[in-house]
Design a protein around this motif. Structure first.
Motif, short mmCIF file in Angstrom:
data_model
loop_
_atom_site.label_atom_id
_atom_site.label_comp_id
_atom_site.label_asym_id
_atom_site.label_seq_id
_atom_site.Cartn_x
_atom_site.Cartn_y
_atom_site.Cartn_z
N THR A 114 0.82 -1.21 0.00
CA THR A 114 0.00 0.00 0.00
C THR A 114 0.86 1.26 0.00
N ALA A 115 0.23 2.39 -0.26
CA ALA A 115 0.93 3.66 -0.18
C ALA A 115 1.43 3.92 1.24
N THR A 116 0.63 3.54 2.23
CA THR A 116 1.06 3.71 3.62
C THR A 116 2.35 2.97 3.90
N GLU A 117 2.41 1.70 3.49
CA GLU A 117 3.62 0.91 3.71
C GLU A 117 4.80 1.49 2.93
N ALA A 118 4.55 1.93 1.72
CA ALA A 118 5.62 2.50 0.90
C ALA A 118 6.23 3.72 1.58
N PHE A 119 5.40 4.59 2.13
CA PHE A 119 5.93 5.78 2.77
C PHE A 119 6.60 5.47 4.11
N VAL A 120 6.14 4.46 4.82
CA VAL A 120 6.84 4.02 6.03
C VAL A 120 8.25 3.55 5.66
N ALA A 121 8.35 2.80 4.57
CA ALA A 121 9.66 2.29 4.12
C ALA A 121 10.57 3.43 3.69
N LEU A 131 7.17 -4.26 -4.71
CA LEU A 131 5.72 -4.47 -4.70
C LEU A 131 5.48 -5.97 -4.66
N PHE A 132 4.84 -6.41 -3.58
CA PHE A 132 4.64 -7.85 -3.38
C PHE A 132 3.33 -8.10 -2.64
N PRO A 133 2.57 -9.12 -3.08
CA PRO A 133 2.72 -9.86 -4.34
C PRO A 133 2.19 -9.03 -5.52
N ALA A 134 3.00 -8.87 -6.52
CA ALA A 134 2.69 -7.92 -7.60
C ALA A 134 1.38 -8.22 -8.32
N THR A 135 1.15 -9.48 -8.64
CA THR A 135 -0.04 -9.78 -9.45
C THR A 135 -1.34 -9.58 -8.68
N THR A 136 -1.27 -9.56 -7.37
CA THR A 136 -2.47 -9.29 -6.57
C THR A 136 -2.96 -7.86 -6.82
N GLY A 138 -1.49 -5.57 -9.49
CA GLY A 138 -1.54 -5.23 -10.90
C GLY A 138 -0.78 -3.98 -11.29
N THR A 139 -0.68 -3.76 -12.59
CA THR A 139 0.12 -2.65 -13.11
C THR A 139 -0.48 -1.28 -12.79
N GLY A 140 -1.80 -1.21 -12.70
CA GLY A 140 -2.43 0.07 -12.35
C GLY A 140 -2.04 0.52 -10.96
N HIS A 141 -1.91 -0.42 -10.05
CA HIS A 141 -1.51 -0.11 -8.68
C HIS A 141 -0.07 0.40 -8.67
N LEU A 142 0.79 -0.24 -9.45
CA LEU A 142 2.18 0.22 -9.56
C LEU A 142 2.25 1.66 -10.06
N LYS A 143 1.50 1.96 -11.09
CA LYS A 143 1.50 3.32 -11.63
C LYS A 143 1.02 4.33 -10.58
N ALA A 144 -0.01 3.98 -9.83
CA ALA A 144 -0.54 4.89 -8.82
C ALA A 144 0.48 5.13 -7.71
N LEU A 145 1.15 4.07 -7.25
CA LEU A 145 2.18 4.24 -6.23
C LEU A 145 3.31 5.12 -6.74
N SER A 146 3.76 4.84 -7.95
CA SER A 146 4.87 5.59 -8.52
C SER A 146 4.56 7.08 -8.62
N SER A 147 3.30 7.41 -8.85
CA SER A 147 2.93 8.81 -9.06
C SER A 147 3.02 9.65 -7.79
N GLY A 160 4.46 -13.60 -9.14
CA GLY A 160 3.68 -13.80 -10.35
C GLY A 160 4.27 -13.14 -11.58
N VAL A 161 5.47 -12.61 -11.46
CA VAL A 161 6.13 -11.98 -12.62
C VAL A 161 6.82 -13.07 -13.43
N SER A 162 6.60 -13.04 -14.74
CA SER A 162 7.15 -14.08 -15.61
C SER A 162 7.50 -13.49 -16.97
N SER A 163 8.08 -14.31 -17.81
CA SER A 163 8.46 -13.86 -19.15
C SER A 163 7.24 -13.40 -19.95
N SER A 164 6.07 -13.89 -19.59
CA SER A 164 4.87 -13.54 -20.35
C SER A 164 4.32 -12.15 -20.00
N ASN A 165 4.68 -11.61 -18.84
CA ASN A 165 4.12 -10.31 -18.45
C ASN A 165 5.18 -9.26 -18.08
#
Length: 206
Positions: A114-121, A131-136, A138-147, A160-165
């Motif tokens: 979460t954003a809360t955990e990210a800012f604590v870190a 970001l773990f577990p990433a597939t739980t 998704g990419t939209g969540h990653l973009k939101a955190l990064s912003s 859940g990260v693999s060569s396919s994604n």
């Protein structure tokens, strides 16, 4: 000493060798190094992980960052450092572990969701988050955190990260990718790991 930024620039994949034994550690790590990997972690719920970390640290050139994953307490940080490890990866956000890692002049990569955990870190000193577990989430969540995070903070994705994604995660802004079972499973031969490492390198255009 090679920084994690340099290691990920060379190859944005972090090898997660969960379940590896000390007698396998150096040969498997050597194959991964030859395939371009410059960051390798041994989760602490593996058999005799500190011996495996020591074997890899002794066998690999200094431009390869080795260390531990699934680190849950401060005492383990000191043991990883004594074994020659340089990176501490956690599945959770533990400010005490982050601070101990930085105090030991090691690289902290705490797990966040979460954003809360990210800012604590971030407030504890981490500049590389997982970001773990990433597939739980998704990419939209990653973009939101990064912003909302400081611009000098990067996010790696694991789970859940693999060569396919990988391409999809890369487009979303992931700075690196933790790869576990798609790269190594207990009992894999060195030849099997080599084949899987080459396939993953191809998936990121390496």
């Amino acid at each position: 000493m090679t920084s994690i930024e340099q290691a990920l620039a060379h190859m944005p994949l972090v090898a997660i060798l969960r379940g590896i034994r000390p007698d396998e550690a150096a040969p498997v790590a050597g194959i991964l190094y030859d395939a371009g990997f410059r960051c390798i972690e041994v989760p602490l719920n593996s058999p005799d992980p500190y011996a495996s970390i020591r074997a890899m640290a002794d066998a690999l050139p200094g431009d390869c960052i080795t260390g531990a994953g699934t680190v849950l307490d401060v005492a383990s940080v000191a043991r990883v450092s004594a074994a020659g490890g340089r990176i501490i990866v956690t599945p959770n956000t533990n400010a005490d572990v982050i601070r101990a890692t930085i105090a030991a002049d090691m690289i902290a990569v705490p797990g966040v969701a979460t954003a809360t955990e990210a800012f604590v870190a971030v407030e504890a000193g981490a500049r590389h988050l997982k970001l773990f577990p990433a597939t739980t989430y998704g990419t939209g969540h990653l973009k939101a955190l990064s912003s909302v995070l400081p611009t000098d903070v990067s996010i790696l994705v694991t789970g859940g990260v693999s060569s396919s994604n990988i391409a999809e995660w890369k487009t979303a802004g992931a700075a690196g990718f933790g790869i576990g079972s798609e790269l190594y499973r207990p009992g894999d031969t060195v030849e099997a790991v080599k084949t899987k490492a080459e396939a993953l390198r191809a998936a990121i255009g390496g």
